[in-house]
Structures are given as structure tokens and as C-alpha cells.
Design a protein around this motif. Structure first.
Motif: not given
Length: 137
Positions: A108-124
Motif C-alpha cells: 500500500m505504501k508503494r501504491a501511495a508512492v506510485q500515486v505521487s510519482l504519477l502526479q509529479t510526471r503529470q506536472l512535469l
């Protein structure tokens, strides 16, 4: 000669208007694509967040059940109610389940990190599109 210069000037302005129209169309298209991409990423993020919340709620419920089971088994084991061997097996089973749930929690913690990475990729990506579209975008 003056008429020829006027025609050349008009042709120049006409080609400049066509060029600017193309640029505006391309920029508009890029911005629409960026917005569509942003919506897709946002939908993915919301789906992942909902899945994460569901998993977390399920994990918490199961963890609580295991704690109650452990307390009961320790009660039986400590009271020498004639269930020593069976209780040891149950406690071993509990410990195995606890390790499995800890593994789920790490997932679940890895899934939370994936969500965060997805947000960062979107912003970039959106920032890159803004930079490519120029200062007037």
C-alpha cells in the motif's frame, strides 16, 4: 511601382497572418492535448487513491481481527486450558498472517508512492508543454 510594393506588402501580411494562424492552431491543439492528458492522469490518480483507501480500510479491519485473535490465543495459552500445542500452532499462524499483512501494508505504501510519482510526471509534462508553447501560452 507603388502598386507593386503595395501588393508585395499585402502578400507579406497575408503570409504572416497564415503563419500566425497555424501557430495559434498548433498551440491550441497542444494545450487541448495537455488538458486531456491531465484529465486522464487525474482519473488514474483518483482510481489509485480509491483502491488504496479500500485496501487500507480492509487491512485495518483484518489487523484488528488478528489482534483480537492473538489476545484470545494468548489468554488460552497462558491459562493452561489444555490447548498448549494447538495454541502454539495458532500463534504461529497468527505470526505468519501478521507478516503477510505487513507485506500488504508495504504494498500500500508503494501504491501511495506510485500515486505521487504519477502526479509529479503529470506536472512535469504540463510544464514541458507550457515551455514548448512559448511565453504567450
Amino acid at each position: 511601382m507603388a502598386a507593386e510594393e503595395v501588393l508585395q506588402g499585402a502578400d507579406h501580411y497575408k503570409s504572416e497572418i497564415e503563419r500566425l494562424t497555424r501557430e495559434l492552431s498548433e498551440t491550441t491543439h497542444e494545450k487541448i492535448q495537455a488538458a486531456e492528458y491531465g484529465l486522464v492522469v487525474l482519473e488514474e490518480k483518483l482510481t489509485l487513491k480509491q483502491q488504496y483507501d479500500e485496501l487500507e480500510a480492509e487491512y485495518d479491519g483484518l489487523k484488528q481481527e488478528l489482534e483480537q485473535l492473538k489476545e484470545f490465543l494468548l489468554y488460552l495459552y497462558s491459562g493452561n486450558h489444555g490447548l498448549g500445542s494447538a495454541c502454539r500452532k495458532e500463534i504461529f499462524f497468527y505470526d505468519s498472517c501478521e507478516k503477510a499483512f505487513d507485506s500488504v501494508q508495504r504494498g500500500m505504501k508503494r501504491a501511495a508512492v506510485q500515486v505521487s510519482l504519477l502526479q509529479t510526471r503529470q506536472l512535469l509534462t504540463l510544464e514541458q508543454i507550457r515551455e514548448e508553447s512559448g511565453p504567450h501560452g
